[in-house]
Enzyme design. Sequence first.
Site, PDB file in Angstrom:
ATOM      1  N   GLN A  43      68.850  21.229  77.298  1.00  0.00           N
ATOM      2  CA  GLN A  43      68.999  20.488  78.564  1.00  0.00           C
ATOM      3  C   GLN A  43      70.427  20.675  79.072  1.00  0.00           C
ATOM      4  O   GLN A  43      71.381  20.240  78.417  1.00  0.00           O
ATOM      5  CB  GLN A  43      68.732  19.000  78.294  1.00  0.00           C
ATOM      6  CG  GLN A  43      68.991  18.064  79.453  1.00  0.00           C
ATOM      7  CD  GLN A  43      69.461  16.695  78.974  1.00  0.00           C
ATOM      8  OE1 GLN A  43      69.986  16.550  77.875  1.00  0.00           O
ATOM      9  NE2 GLN A  43      69.286  15.690  79.804  1.00  0.00           N
ATOM     10  N   SER A  62      74.894  17.827  81.938  1.00  0.00           N
ATOM     11  CA  SER A  62      76.270  17.335  82.026  1.00  0.00           C
ATOM     12  C   SER A  62      77.271  18.441  82.323  1.00  0.00           C
ATOM     13  O   SER A  62      77.127  19.569  81.862  1.00  0.00           O
ATOM     14  CB  SER A  62      76.682  16.679  80.708  1.00  0.00           C
ATOM     15  OG  SER A  62      75.775  15.677  80.364  1.00  0.00           O
ATOM     16  N   SER A  82      73.519  20.110  73.647  1.00  0.00           N
ATOM     17  CA  SER A  82      72.984  20.159  72.287  1.00  0.00           C
ATOM     18  C   SER A  82      72.045  21.359  72.181  1.00  0.00           C
ATOM     19  O   SER A  82      71.314  21.671  73.126  1.00  0.00           O
ATOM     20  CB  SER A  82      72.178  18.892  71.975  1.00  0.00           C
ATOM     21  OG  SER A  82      72.917  17.746  72.287  1.00  0.00           O
ATOM     22  N   GLU A 110      63.862  11.429  77.621  1.00  0.00           N
ATOM     23  CA  GLU A 110      64.975  11.454  76.659  1.00  0.00           C
ATOM     24  C   GLU A 110      65.108  10.088  75.978  1.00  0.00           C
ATOM     25  O   GLU A 110      65.230   9.987  74.757  1.00  0.00           O
ATOM     26  CB  GLU A 110      66.275  11.809  77.387  1.00  0.00           C
ATOM     27  CG  GLU A 110      67.497  11.796  76.485  1.00  0.00           C
ATOM     28  CD  GLU A 110      68.731  12.372  77.171  1.00  0.00           C
ATOM     29  OE1 GLU A 110      68.899  12.165  78.391  1.00  0.00           O
ATOM     30  OE2 GLU A 110      69.526  13.040  76.481  1.00  0.00           O
ATOM     31  N   GLU A 125      76.679   1.489  78.477  1.00  0.00           N
ATOM     32  CA  GLU A 125      76.934   0.785  79.741  1.00  0.00           C
ATOM     33  C   GLU A 125      75.887   1.176  80.791  1.00  0.00           C
ATOM     34  O   GLU A 125      75.375   0.319  81.535  1.00  0.00           O
ATOM     35  CB  GLU A 125      78.337   1.110  80.266  1.00  0.00           C
ATOM     36  CG  GLU A 125      79.480   0.536  79.443  1.00  0.00           C
ATOM     37  CD  GLU A 125      79.756   1.305  78.150  1.00  0.00           C
ATOM     38  OE1 GLU A 125      79.249   2.439  78.015  1.00  0.00           O
ATOM     39  OE2 GLU A 125      80.462   0.775  77.268  1.00  0.00           O
TER      40      GLU A 125
END
Length: 411
Positions: free
Chosen positions: A151, A154, A186, A269, A395
Amino acid sequence: MTALPEAGARVPASDDVFVEECREFLAQFPPRAAVSGAFKWGEGTDQVPIFEEEDREVEAAQIVEVRRWRRQLWDAGLGWITGPVEYGGRGLSSRHQQIFDTMSRQHDVPGNGKLTVSLGMVAPTILAHAEEPARQRYLPALHDGTLIACQLFSEPDAGSDLASVSMRAVRDGDGWRLTGSKVWTSCAHYSDIGEVMCSTGGDAGRHRNLTMFLVDMNAPGVTVRPLRQMTGGAAFNEVHFDDVYVADDHRMGDVGDGWRVALTTLSNERKAIGGDGFGGVGLLSAERYQQMVVALGCADDPVVRQELADLLIHLRVAKLNRLRSAATQRAGGPPGPEASIGKLELSMNYQRIAAFVGQILGPRLIADSAEWGTYAWAPFVLGAPGMRIGGGTDEVMRNVLAERVLGLPKN
Ligand SMILES: Cc1cc2nc3c(=O)[nH]c(=O)nc-3n(C[C@H](O)[C@H](O)[C@H](O)COP(=O)(O)OP(=O)(O)OC[C@H]3O[C@@H](n4cnc5c(N)ncnc54)[C@H](O)[C@@H]3O)c2cc1C
């Protein structure tokens, strides 16, 4: 292209028949010595890492094993139990999947720990959003282990705020040219394809200028570099794209609709990480910690007893929540807020475990005394903070729960 198994259409006459079929398949793998409930302090391996971070040569050999395991499953008609028959799946229910998962935990199988992203996140997104030829090509190949996917969302300046990705995809004839960099990817080093989110520009607004593609990780212009983390391992990577060509039939969803596609991946996910199948479930069993305090001679310490009770309550509540979530999915429900709760609980419980074992082990955590079950916790304690971040930070999970479950105003 991967041949579809004949078993694709076989529907077992009853659960008992299916259990027998699973038993026959699993008989070729040795029974596991320390299954949950039978944990014995001092017996078997004491390794408790969160991330699988072997030396890359060792890992390459493991990947060969994992691919062989997937092929065996596929040939036996157990490679995609809940998948649609037209893509080689068995067309059975999540209950059947759960039966198989429970039984396979009793055996020493290579397992799917290295395929959480590939099968838990990218494959469901392909099923939901890819064009038909891409589904035909990739869904069987991902489930039979021919291909593994990563994936690529980011970027250095786009993590929680994913809509601000700056990697560009520019039209080029029948395809696209991709240029930019991704980070924290990853499994990229052993993946064959990747799900990559790009900006395709335009004036439609932040969430309307994103487009999702499937990219060949071995295409000219793709460079994968390892990133070493504080555990000492390198489970993730930075990935650079320099003018990489992707055919338009490898686009998932419409141009500008990448955000919707991303939401499918992200909700899967949370389900994959916070659900019952994630690799660390054995670490969440109470026996390990009860036996630990006895073995290390602090079972009578009132502070330790208090903290152990607190930890066990949190582990129990998380387990009940996972069971509730699994029941919802068995009944055909979508991965709802339970998945976000599960992800947050897992991350918080890993923090609690890290603090608890750190307090009990003291110096034995940082200097190897060769005593079973002591120094072996170091990779866990160093890996636990990563769980607060990967798959959406604590968060961000709290924001999701505040807005979608409690109905509070958006932040
Ligand atoms: C183990 C691991 C594996 C990963 N694997 C992958 C992968 O395979 N593919 C991939 O694409 N990415 C992967 N990531 C990246 C991960 O998704 C991002 O690190 C994560 O989304 C956070 O982004 P960031 O690092 O840019 O931090 P930032 O988004 O910059 O956040 C920094 C801090 O600000 C807080 N924050 C940010 N926004 C808000 C807000 N709105 N409200 C409150 N607090 C906020 C965060 O919680 C955090 O504490 C992985 C990360 C880890 C740790």
